[in-house]
Design an enzyme around this catalytic site. Structure first.
Site, PDB file in Angstrom:
ATOM      1  N   ASP A 194       8.460   3.572  23.133  1.00 19.50           N
ATOM      2  CA  ASP A 194       7.818   4.565  23.994  1.00 19.50           C
ATOM      3  C   ASP A 194       8.648   4.732  25.269  1.00 19.50           C
ATOM      4  O   ASP A 194       9.129   3.757  25.847  1.00 19.50           O
ATOM      5  CB  ASP A 194       6.395   4.122  24.333  1.00 19.50           C
ATOM      6  CG  ASP A 194       5.560   5.260  24.880  1.00 19.50           C
ATOM      7  OD1 ASP A 194       4.672   5.751  24.162  1.00 19.50           O
ATOM      8  OD2 ASP A 194       5.796   5.667  26.043  1.00 19.50           O
ATOM      9  N   ILE A 195       8.804   5.991  25.712  1.00 26.95           N
ATOM     10  CA  ILE A 195       9.625   6.287  26.886  1.00 26.95           C
ATOM     11  C   ILE A 195       8.974   5.754  28.169  1.00 26.95           C
ATOM     12  O   ILE A 195       9.666   5.520  29.173  1.00 26.95           O
ATOM     13  CB  ILE A 195       9.858   7.819  26.976  1.00 26.95           C
ATOM     14  CG1 ILE A 195      11.061   8.149  27.825  1.00 26.95           C
ATOM     15  CG2 ILE A 195       8.621   8.552  27.472  1.00 26.95           C
ATOM     16  CD1 ILE A 195      11.482   9.612  27.732  1.00 26.95           C
ATOM     17  N   HIS A 203       0.509   3.777  18.147  1.00 27.13           N
ATOM     18  CA  HIS A 203       1.051   2.925  19.211  1.00 27.13           C
ATOM     19  C   HIS A 203       0.943   1.479  18.742  1.00 27.13           C
ATOM     20  O   HIS A 203      -0.154   1.028  18.403  1.00 27.13           O
ATOM     21  CB  HIS A 203       0.235   3.043  20.496  1.00 27.13           C
ATOM     22  CG  HIS A 203       0.226   4.386  21.141  1.00 27.13           C
ATOM     23  ND1 HIS A 203       0.988   4.693  22.242  1.00 27.13           N
ATOM     24  CD2 HIS A 203      -0.456   5.519  20.847  1.00 27.13           C
ATOM     25  CE1 HIS A 203       0.763   5.947  22.620  1.00 27.13           C
ATOM     26  NE2 HIS A 203      -0.115   6.473  21.781  1.00 27.13           N
ATOM     27  N   GLY A 214      -7.021  10.939  25.228  1.00 27.68           N
ATOM     28  CA  GLY A 214      -5.723  10.585  25.787  1.00 27.68           C
ATOM     29  C   GLY A 214      -4.533  11.024  24.964  1.00 27.68           C
ATOM     30  O   GLY A 214      -3.395  10.703  25.307  1.00 27.68           O
ATOM     31  N   GLN A 215      -4.757  11.771  23.863  1.00 25.95           N
ATOM     32  CA  GLN A 215      -3.603  12.237  23.082  1.00 25.95           C
ATOM     33  C   GLN A 215      -2.864  13.317  23.869  1.00 25.95           C
ATOM     34  O   GLN A 215      -3.476  14.284  24.350  1.00 25.95           O
ATOM     35  CB  GLN A 215      -4.053  12.789  21.723  1.00 25.95           C
ATOM     36  CG  GLN A 215      -2.862  13.104  20.803  1.00 25.95           C
ATOM     37  CD  GLN A 215      -3.279  13.571  19.411  1.00 25.95           C
ATOM     38  OE1 GLN A 215      -4.467  13.724  19.114  1.00 25.95           O
ATOM     39  NE2 GLN A 215      -2.290  13.791  18.561  1.00 25.95           N
ATOM     40  N   HIS A 268       0.992   9.739  15.774  1.00 28.78           N
ATOM     41  CA  HIS A 268       1.806   8.552  16.031  1.00 28.78           C
ATOM     42  C   HIS A 268       0.874   7.366  16.274  1.00 28.78           C
ATOM     43  O   HIS A 268      -0.151   7.498  16.940  1.00 28.78           O
ATOM     44  CB  HIS A 268       2.709   8.752  17.258  1.00 28.78           C
ATOM     45  CG  HIS A 268       1.992   9.252  18.458  1.00 28.78           C
ATOM     46  ND1 HIS A 268       1.663  10.580  18.613  1.00 28.78           N
ATOM     47  CD2 HIS A 268       1.499   8.615  19.542  1.00 28.78           C
ATOM     48  CE1 HIS A 268       1.006  10.732  19.743  1.00 28.78           C
ATOM     49  NE2 HIS A 268       0.879   9.552  20.329  1.00 28.78           N
ATOM     50  N   ASN A 325      -4.487   7.588  19.534  1.00 27.49           N
ATOM     51  CA  ASN A 325      -5.285   8.485  20.369  1.00 27.49           C
ATOM     52  C   ASN A 325      -5.458   9.796  19.604  1.00 27.49           C
ATOM     53  O   ASN A 325      -4.492  10.340  19.065  1.00 27.49           O
ATOM     54  CB  ASN A 325      -4.581   8.731  21.705  1.00 27.49           C
ATOM     55  CG  ASN A 325      -4.457   7.463  22.525  1.00 27.49           C
ATOM     56  OD1 ASN A 325      -5.309   6.577  22.442  1.00 27.49           O
ATOM     57  ND2 ASN A 325      -3.401   7.354  23.300  1.00 27.49           N
TER      58      ASN A 325
HETATM   59  P1  5GP Z   1      -0.351   9.863  23.220  1.00 26.71           P
HETATM   60  O1  5GP Z   1      -0.733   9.965  24.674  1.00 26.71           O
HETATM   61  O2  5GP Z   1      -0.214  11.245  22.608  1.00 26.71           O
HETATM   62  O3  5GP Z   1      -1.200   8.949  22.409  1.00 26.71           O
HETATM   63  O4  5GP Z   1       1.076   9.174  23.202  1.00 26.71           O
HETATM   64  C1  5GP Z   1       2.255   9.865  23.421  1.00 26.71           C
HETATM   65  C2  5GP Z   1       3.260   8.839  23.853  1.00 26.71           C
HETATM   66  O5  5GP Z   1       4.559   9.390  23.667  1.00 26.71           O
HETATM   67  C3  5GP Z   1       3.148   8.437  25.323  1.00 26.71           C
HETATM   68  O6  5GP Z   1       2.931   7.041  25.393  1.00 26.71           O
HETATM   69  C4  5GP Z   1       4.486   8.871  25.927  1.00 26.71           C
HETATM   70  O7  5GP Z   1       4.960   7.950  26.886  1.00 26.71           O
HETATM   71  C5  5GP Z   1       5.383   8.971  24.704  1.00 26.71           C
HETATM   72  N1  5GP Z   1       6.443   9.972  24.783  1.00 26.71           N
HETATM   73  C6  5GP Z   1       6.312  11.261  25.184  1.00 26.71           C
HETATM   74  N2  5GP Z   1       7.486  11.906  25.085  1.00 26.71           N
HETATM   75  C7  5GP Z   1       8.393  10.991  24.631  1.00 26.71           C
HETATM   76  C8  5GP Z   1       9.776  11.067  24.331  1.00 26.71           C
HETATM   77  O8  5GP Z   1      10.450  12.102  24.478  1.00 26.71           O
HETATM   78  N3  5GP Z   1      10.365   9.930  23.866  1.00 26.71           N
HETATM   79  C9  5GP Z   1       9.673   8.767  23.686  1.00 26.71           C
HETATM   80  N4  5GP Z   1      10.338   7.722  23.230  1.00 26.71           N
HETATM   81  N5  5GP Z   1       8.356   8.672  23.958  1.00 26.71           N
HETATM   82  C10 5GP Z   1       7.717   9.768  24.420  1.00 26.71           C
END
Ligand code: 5GP
Ligand code: ZN
Length: 107
Positions: free
Chosen positions: A29-30, A99, A90-91, A97, A84
């Protein structure tokens, strides 16, 4: 193609995969919120885990198997696996994906 995870899984955005299988990849995760924070993502686009579960049993199983391998290779054995689903949960990226998060990295 407007989806950031489609760009990552297809290689349009070069990314170091910590693990991969035929139909799924895993990368860090970034913006990690735990010492270990890895995303496990199918190469094919589904918007969330509900859509994937309704669509493709084999891919769902493959995703879980890859998440389990990522956890075994990168955590001390205690980990959280979460999806999420929906913006109010929180998505933020609407390409499904998992986590994999953990406080303890593999020694
Ligand atoms: P969500 O909030 O949708 O469950 O999770 C999305 C996740 O993707 C977040 O934890 C966010 O930090 C990560 N993320 C968003 N854009 C990028 C990216 O370009 N590269 C990587 N490695 N992670 C990303
Ligand atoms: Zn996508």
């Amino acid at each position: 193609m407007d989806c950031i995870f489609c760009k990552i899984t297809s290689g349009v955005i070069p990314t170091n995969f910590v693990a991969e299988s035929e139909h799924a990849v895993a990368f860090k995760d970034i913006s990690p919120r735990q010492p270990v924070h890895i995303l496990v993502v199918p190469r094919k686009h589904f918007s969330d885990i509900a859509e994937l579960t309704d669509s493709d049993d084999n891919l769902l199983l493959e995703l879980m198997k890859l998440a389990r391998k990522v956890a075994a290779e990168n955590t001390d054995g205690s980990f959280r696996l979460s999806f999420n689903t929906g913006s109010s949960a929180g998505q933020t990226v609407f390409h499904v994906h998992a986590h994999v998060t953990a406080k303890g990295a593999k020694a």
